[in-house]
Design a protein around this motif. Sequence first.
Motif, PDB file in Angstrom:
ATOM      1  N   HIS A 272      39.862  43.739  49.365  1.00  0.00           N
ATOM      2  CA  HIS A 272      38.873  44.750  49.759  1.00  0.00           C
ATOM      3  C   HIS A 272      38.334  44.388  51.136  1.00  0.00           C
ATOM      4  N   HIS A 331      37.246  52.429  42.911  1.00  0.00           N
ATOM      5  CA  HIS A 331      37.604  52.706  41.523  1.00  0.00           C
ATOM      6  C   HIS A 331      37.379  54.198  41.264  1.00  0.00           C
ATOM      7  N   HIS A 433      38.177  40.929  44.085  1.00  0.00           N
ATOM      8  CA  HIS A 433      37.328  41.210  42.933  1.00  0.00           C
ATOM      9  C   HIS A 433      35.881  41.514  43.294  1.00  0.00           C
ATOM     10  N   THR A 434      35.545  41.429  44.572  1.00  0.00           N
ATOM     11  CA  THR A 434      34.187  41.744  45.025  1.00  0.00           C
ATOM     12  C   THR A 434      34.268  42.573  46.297  1.00  0.00           C
ATOM     13  N   THR A 528      28.018  39.488  43.246  1.00  0.00           N
ATOM     14  CA  THR A 528      28.573  39.886  41.954  1.00  0.00           C
ATOM     15  C   THR A 528      27.545  39.628  40.863  1.00  0.00           C
ATOM     16  N   TYR A 555      32.759  47.488  43.308  1.00  0.00           N
ATOM     17  CA  TYR A 555      33.197  46.960  42.023  1.00  0.00           C
ATOM     18  C   TYR A 555      32.119  47.011  40.948  1.00  0.00           C
TER      19      TYR A 555
END
Length: 625
Positions: A272, A331, A433-434, A528, A555
């Motif tokens: 990302h 997403h 993931h972030t 996160t 996320y």
Amino acid sequence: MNTTPFDLPAEDRELSPHTGFTRAHWEAVADGLLGAAWRWATPEGALLDLPGRPSGSGVRSDGLEGYARTFLSAGFRVAGAQGKDPHGWLERYAGGLAAGTRTPGRDDAESWPLILDHHIQGQPMVESASVALGLSLTRPWLWDRLDGDVQDRAEKWLRGAITHTPAPNNWYLFPFMVASFLESVGRSDGATTRAIQRALELMETWYEGDGWYRDGDGRAFDHYNGWALHLYPMLHAHLTGDSALSERVGPRLREHLESFSLLFGGDGAPIHFGRSLTYRFAASAAVGIGAVTGHTPLSPGASRRLISGNLRYFLDRGGVTDEGLLSLGWHGPHDATLQYYSGPASPYWASKGFVALLAGEDDPLWTATEEAAPSEGPDRVLALPAPGLLVQSTQADGIVRLHNHGSDHVRPFEGESASDEDALYSHQAYSTHTGPTSKANPADNHLSVECGGVGSVRRRIHPLGAGQGDGWGWAASWHRPVFASGPPMVPGLRVESVTVARGAYELRVHRVVGAPHGARVTLTGWATDALHSELVGLHGWDRRDEVRAPQGTAYEPWVRVPRLAADVEGTAVFVALAALGAEQPNTPLADAVADVALLDRELTVRWADGARTVVGFEPPHVQHG
């Protein structure tokens, strides 16, 4: 489980043990996206006016974008099936081409906007490349069957891309693709020759090494490498049989994939980082064209694992709406992911991921058993000196981290302004993931110098070097802190930054030079709430807390950010250890380092396992052993 509104085939876990996806799944997704988009077409099919907020270019340009970008999906779909078109997509695009070029520039239901200079009405130039590529891919079944007057009108409209000025970056590949098509159908002249030569000449000046191109004359290294700078020249060479060009750019693509293939997480997520992230699974385009042309270091099974994992990642996480449309976001819908040029059809540049369909059903890309992705192998650290990037992956959680010490979004003719800060480039680190926090919230992975209560941002990044050893690597850079209010810069103030990656650990070293009296420095870690993020001060820091980012990231809707702080004046060195993982480790992060010592402008870190890292500042260098 199929979470899309499309009818997908049954999974094949024997052939594709990681994703279950086969070539038939790719065809079904292409057909599903096309069917949903065409429900919003004008009566003659020249514009696809998808619902949603308009882009900065306006709704007519957005409608052309809907036509052109979905045409890419149809082109790859039909060409890969050797002309079989069971849904009749090409008939629709032929009709739209005829209607859109009949009276271009008019304000009616079908006419396409004219192609002008990039700063006047530029977006149609972008879409002309997709139209040209779609026509190249489907030439025997579409172009060759058009009436001569429609062909002439299409050529006249397309030539607007050749006679007008592109933006000073990857946009030069748009007239390049138009010229490629026109020459392939016998409509070449001096203008088409110049458009091809000019783009290729610029590509040579933008090639930095390690398989990475700068996106223009600045230092932007991002996903445009894969879905534009590598993709278009390779497609031109592949479709036209230009072996000389293939021999020049093919090895660069292979080298690019050596590092880029590691930038997909174990769950299929791309890194990302950078602009236009709403193009989503276009991120796998470089992997796909590498497999199609043979210019790849990856086995067919590993290539399919990457592209299918990337496609499935977004299908399973809301990238497609209940109506079958690609949403504006990551997403699902997410405004912070977007740019001013993002419109309802912008996400359909994801169509470039379907380039993999040019490999026929008997190709090893589809027949070989799926293998693990590079990030699913042993922990790796990879340093890329040319772009100034450091890649770090951990097998246990499938997380890939990208430490940025060389890519920014400041063009060479621009000054540095805090108001132009781009969180998708300016932060110290990114992951699969972030995502970065919004401008209204505290910035993650950011070193800020506060003067007069105003925090700085990082704009132009100056790389200082990168290297690696067995299981570890480093990258370094410097920048001048920029402020939003008061003087834009403090005279003599600069920050030198070094990241050393080892396993899941990130040693973050910063030397602040020339800080004025009363200044303060802060450092943040990963943003996160679902994962474990920790930031521990090892030297120079005297305060530690946690801040909240209520606007969340792409996320998560709400996140926490660990933070360190200290007062600073003159020159001072600050050392921290950061970690991001799926779970909290058994050993506290602070126990990973036994001792930190600073002596004679050289920092020595002794790790708990006996290893030693030495960081020097003049010039920056790192030793580890």
